[in-house]
Design a protein around this motif. Structure first.
Motif, PDB file in Angstrom:
ATOM      1  N   VAL A   1      13.532 -12.280 -24.824  1.00 40.26           N
ATOM      2  CA  VAL A   1      13.634 -13.132 -23.642  1.00 40.26           C
ATOM      3  C   VAL A   1      14.695 -12.587 -22.688  1.00 40.26           C
ATOM      4  O   VAL A   1      14.483 -12.526 -21.466  1.00 40.26           O
ATOM      5  N   LEU A   2      15.842 -12.182 -23.225  1.00 43.36           N
ATOM      6  CA  LEU A   2      16.917 -11.666 -22.380  1.00 43.36           C
ATOM      7  C   LEU A   2      16.521 -10.370 -21.681  1.00 43.36           C
ATOM      8  O   LEU A   2      16.937 -10.107 -20.541  1.00 43.36           O
TER       9      LEU A   2
ATOM     10  N   GLY B   1      20.771 -16.687 -18.696  1.00 43.74           N
ATOM     11  CA  GLY B   1      21.571 -15.982 -19.687  1.00 43.74           C
ATOM     12  C   GLY B   1      21.834 -16.833 -20.909  1.00 43.74           C
ATOM     13  O   GLY B   1      21.030 -17.694 -21.279  1.00 43.74           O
ATOM     14  N   LEU B   2      22.977 -16.611 -21.538  1.00 39.83           N
ATOM     15  CA  LEU B   2      23.349 -17.353 -22.738  1.00 39.83           C
ATOM     16  C   LEU B   2      24.185 -18.571 -22.346  1.00 39.83           C
ATOM     17  O   LEU B   2      25.033 -18.477 -21.449  1.00 39.83           O
ATOM     18  N   PRO B   3      23.984 -19.717 -22.988  1.00 39.74           N
ATOM     19  CA  PRO B   3      24.829 -20.881 -22.687  1.00 39.74           C
ATOM     20  C   PRO B   3      26.267 -20.619 -23.106  1.00 39.74           C
ATOM     21  O   PRO B   3      26.533 -19.892 -24.067  1.00 39.74           O
ATOM     22  N   LYS B   4      27.197 -21.204 -22.364  1.00 41.06           N
ATOM     23  CA  LYS B   4      28.623 -20.962 -22.623  1.00 41.06           C
ATOM     24  C   LYS B   4      29.189 -22.058 -23.511  1.00 41.06           C
ATOM     25  O   LYS B   4      28.819 -23.221 -23.401  1.00 41.06           O
ATOM     26  N   GLY B   5      30.092 -21.663 -24.405  1.00 41.62           N
ATOM     27  CA  GLY B   5      30.728 -22.613 -25.308  1.00 41.62           C
ATOM     28  C   GLY B   5      30.803 -22.070 -26.715  1.00 41.62           C
ATOM     29  O   GLY B   5      29.939 -21.291 -27.149  1.00 41.62           O
ATOM     30  N   ASP B   6      31.851 -22.473 -27.441  1.00 37.20           N
ATOM     31  CA  ASP B   6      32.039 -21.993 -28.809  1.00 37.20           C
ATOM     32  C   ASP B   6      30.872 -22.357 -29.715  1.00 37.20           C
ATOM     33  O   ASP B   6      30.545 -21.615 -30.647  1.00 37.20           O
ATOM     34  N   GLU B   7      30.260 -23.508 -29.448  1.00 38.75           N
ATOM     35  CA  GLU B   7      29.181 -23.975 -30.318  1.00 38.75           C
ATOM     36  C   GLU B   7      27.932 -23.104 -30.237  1.00 38.75           C
ATOM     37  O   GLU B   7      27.016 -23.223 -31.061  1.00 38.75           O
ATOM     38  N   PHE B   8      27.870 -22.206 -29.223  1.00 34.76           N
ATOM     39  CA  PHE B   8      26.698 -21.354 -29.061  1.00 34.76           C
ATOM     40  C   PHE B   8      26.953 -19.916 -29.510  1.00 34.76           C
ATOM     41  O   PHE B   8      26.120 -19.048 -29.303  1.00 34.76           O
ATOM     42  N   GLU B   9      28.115 -19.666 -30.101  1.00 33.21           N
ATOM     43  CA  GLU B   9      28.435 -18.292 -30.518  1.00 33.21           C
ATOM     44  C   GLU B   9      27.592 -17.850 -31.707  1.00 33.21           C
ATOM     45  O   GLU B   9      27.370 -16.663 -31.913  1.00 33.21           O
ATOM     46  N   THR B  10      27.176 -18.805 -32.526  1.00 36.57           N
ATOM     47  CA  THR B  10      26.187 -18.502 -33.561  1.00 36.57           C
ATOM     48  C   THR B  10      24.883 -19.189 -33.158  1.00 36.57           C
ATOM     49  O   THR B  10      24.866 -20.134 -32.389  1.00 36.57           O
TER      50      THR B  10
ATOM     51  N   GLU C   1      19.698 -20.046 -22.044  1.00 33.17           N
ATOM     52  CA  GLU C   1      19.686 -21.097 -21.033  1.00 33.17           C
ATOM     53  C   GLU C   1      18.279 -21.328 -20.480  1.00 33.17           C
ATOM     54  O   GLU C   1      17.529 -20.355 -20.285  1.00 33.17           O
ATOM     55  N   PRO C   2      17.914 -22.569 -20.197  1.00 27.45           N
ATOM     56  CA  PRO C   2      16.658 -22.808 -19.476  1.00 27.45           C
ATOM     57  C   PRO C   2      16.775 -22.224 -18.079  1.00 27.45           C
ATOM     58  O   PRO C   2      17.795 -22.390 -17.400  1.00 27.45           O
ATOM     59  N   THR C   3      15.734 -21.527 -17.644  1.00 29.47           N
ATOM     60  CA  THR C   3      15.831 -20.675 -16.462  1.00 29.47           C
ATOM     61  C   THR C   3      14.696 -20.941 -15.481  1.00 29.47           C
ATOM     62  O   THR C   3      13.543 -21.098 -15.891  1.00 29.47           O
TER      63      THR C   3
ATOM     64  N   GLU D   1       3.564 -13.015 -21.312  1.00 28.95           N
ATOM     65  CA  GLU D   1       4.042 -14.206 -22.017  1.00 28.95           C
ATOM     66  C   GLU D   1       5.460 -13.950 -22.532  1.00 28.95           C
ATOM     67  O   GLU D   1       5.673 -13.119 -23.410  1.00 28.95           O
ATOM     68  N   ILE D   2       6.430 -14.670 -22.002  1.00 26.21           N
ATOM     69  CA  ILE D   2       7.833 -14.480 -22.361  1.00 26.21           C
ATOM     70  C   ILE D   2       8.171 -15.203 -23.654  1.00 26.21           C
ATOM     71  O   ILE D   2       8.939 -14.733 -24.474  1.00 26.21           O
ATOM     72  N   PHE D   3       7.600 -16.380 -23.852  1.00 26.10           N
ATOM     73  CA  PHE D   3       7.838 -17.214 -25.032  1.00 26.10           C
ATOM     74  C   PHE D   3       9.304 -17.648 -25.107  1.00 26.10           C
ATOM     75  O   PHE D   3       9.980 -17.518 -26.118  1.00 26.10           O
ATOM     76  N   GLY D   4       9.775 -18.173 -23.990  1.00 26.64           N
ATOM     77  CA  GLY D   4      11.118 -18.712 -23.894  1.00 26.64           C
ATOM     78  C   GLY D   4      11.150 -19.731 -22.765  1.00 26.64           C
ATOM     79  O   GLY D   4      10.168 -19.903 -22.037  1.00 26.64           O
ATOM     80  N   PRO D   5      12.280 -20.398 -22.545  1.00 26.02           N
ATOM     81  CA  PRO D   5      12.366 -21.473 -21.546  1.00 26.02           C
ATOM     82  C   PRO D   5      12.538 -20.938 -20.132  1.00 26.02           C
ATOM     83  O   PRO D   5      13.561 -21.170 -19.468  1.00 26.02           O
TER      84      PRO D   5
END
Length: 485
Positions: free
Chosen positions: A330-331, A348-357, A362-364, A379-383
């Protein structure tokens, strides 16, 4: 850590090698599942053939219907456990997993009733000839299902196949195999005879390839990518067996100036964010009339900004993607699209410690996407929602038809005549007018045009998909007596 075994001929079968099962929310291994190979597939197909020839083919529709109803009850009784397992396995929000469990039960309920209505036709082509048709099961069916809706798709393909009198070998995706194995255990507990349903987890190039090429499999059902679908169809051609293929989509919403924004916006958002966009029927392209383009994009961006992202167990709007591989895919699309299109939100990637794993994206929303762009066609198969504009209905149809896919489409207009005009011209299997449902309800036939696949699932049509037609012609030998004798 649990070790989940294969299910062959009514028995749990261990293997020498195992596959790690990851939690997409944390990237941690939480279970291991049997890694089946050609020998296990051979054993499973042999068990299915034996069960079919010795007993299952001789059962009545009423007997099969009773067992299907009992499987549905068994799914209902395990509702909470199955939903939690599906969320842990796939990452999807728990409320969506509960829906998947309910739909899985409904498939077995529906086909329990539908199979008792399955019948042939009768003809009188000549005076002394009575002809009729019989719908008979194929025998042994191979089922290869995807990781995005493992429980629901397993039920979608197994319920009509079993109700019609076939025996089945199911190969779940290695990324999300656990609810398929649980379903096999529930079916056994419901009274399904040993060997009628066998579950062989493993990698596609090992267990999947062995199943699709097996000479004693009579029908193949596959849900997944077009590339793998081509390989399945090639293997089926070598053995001259039929296939049911559901191969994804790049489904458009067509929004006309007289659309109802209050109704349309939440459903457009939901159609691309459900299970983080990992949905064959996802409404991933937004084709909007130029007169309402900016208004609609602004409203959608506002909705996207309010979406909650997190582990599926917390029931967010958006959970993680299934794997690091899928996130990287997706990226890669987004990296290219940012250089070619207008990024409205996300990307991109959501920001925050809880998303490091975990495998979050991000919905785009991407605007000013044209047919020249890769994200428009593949077909991307992502949000990821791709927005394009049109000036006329003919332009809208041309844009909708530009990809090779033809699974679903949404039409948003207050004009019934316009909606009907579009529905007749769109080469897709499902047209949703002023609504959008990922593949629709259990009762609604579901299939694709062009690269989206071959055959029809769901609804009464699926029973025909899992049976073949035999014609019987009987010469009656009637003697015609002359009048008065």
């Amino acid at each position: 850590m649990p070790l989940e075994m294969a299910l062959i001929d009514g028995k749990r079968v261990p293997t020498k090698q195992w596959i790690d099962v990851l939690d997409p929310a944390t990237a941690a291994v939480f279970a291991r599942v049997a890694r089946c190979g050609p020998a296990h597939v051979e054993e499973a197909v042999s068990a299915a053939r034996s069960a079919y020839e010795k007993s299952w083919r001789f059962t009545t529709p009423a007997e099969r219907a009773r067992i299907c109803r009992d499987i549905a009850r068994g799914i209902g009784a395990e509702r909470a456990r199955l939903a939690a397992l599906e969320t842990r396995d796939t990452g999807k929000p728990i409320s969506q997993s509960f829906t998947d469990v309910d739909v899985a039960a409904r498939y077995f309920e529906f086909y329990a009733g539908a199979v008792e209505a399955l019948s042939g036709e009768s003809f009188l082509p000549e005076r002394d000839l009575l002809a009729f048709t019989i719908r008979e099961p194929y025998g042994v069916c191979g089922h290869i299902i995807p990781w995005n809706y493992p429980l629901q798709v397993a039920a979608r393909t197994l319920a009509p196949a079993l109700a019609a009198g076939n025996c089945c070998v199911l190969k779940p995706a290695e990324d999300a195999p656990l609810t398929s194995l649980a379903l096999g255990e529930i079916a056994l507990a419901a009274g399904l005879p040993a060997g009628v349903l066998n579950v062989v987890p493993g990698y596609g190039e090992e267990a999947g390839a062995a199943l699709t090429s097996h000479p004693d499999v009579d029908h193949l059902a596959f849900t997944g990518s077009r590339e793998v679908g081509e390989a399945v169809m090639t293997a089926a051609a070598r053995n001259i067996v039929t296939v049911t293929l559901e191969l994804g989509g790049k489904s458009p919403h067509i929004v006309l100036p007289d659309f109802d924004a209050e109704r349309a916006v939440p459903l457009i958002v939901g159609s691309i964010t459900e299970h983080a966009g990992q949905n064959c029927s996802a409404g991933s392209r937004l084709l909007v009339h130029e007169s309402v383009h900016q208004e609609l994009v602004t409203e959608l961006a506002s909705h996207f900004a309010r979406l909650r992202i997190g582990p599926g167990s917390t029931d967010p709007d958006l959970g993680p993607l299934i794997s690091a591989k899928q996130r990287a895919r997706v990226l890669e699309y987004l990296d290219q699209a940012r250089r070619e299109c207008v990024l409205v939100t996300g990307g991109g990637l959501p920001k925050g410690d809880e998303f490091e794993t975990g495998f979050y994206v991000e919905p785009t929303i991407l605007d000013q996407v044209t047919p020249a762009h890769r994200v428009f066609n593949e077909e991307i198969f992502g949000p990821v929602l791709c927005v394009s504009t049109f000036a006329s209905l003919e332009d809208a149809v041309e844009l909708a038809e530009h990809t090779s896919y033809g699974l679903s489409a949404g039409v948003w207009t207050s004009d019934v005549s316009t909606a009907h005009w579009l529905a007749r011209r769109l080469r897709v299997g499902q047209v949703f007018i002023n609504n959008y449902s990922a593949a629709g309800g259990v009762e609604l036939p579901f299939g694709g045009y062009r690269s989206s696949g071959i055959g029809v699932e769901k609804g009464f049509e699926a029973l025909r998909e899992y049976t073949r037609c035999k014609t019987v012609a009987l010469h009656t030998g009637t003697r015609h007596l002359s009048r008065g004798k």
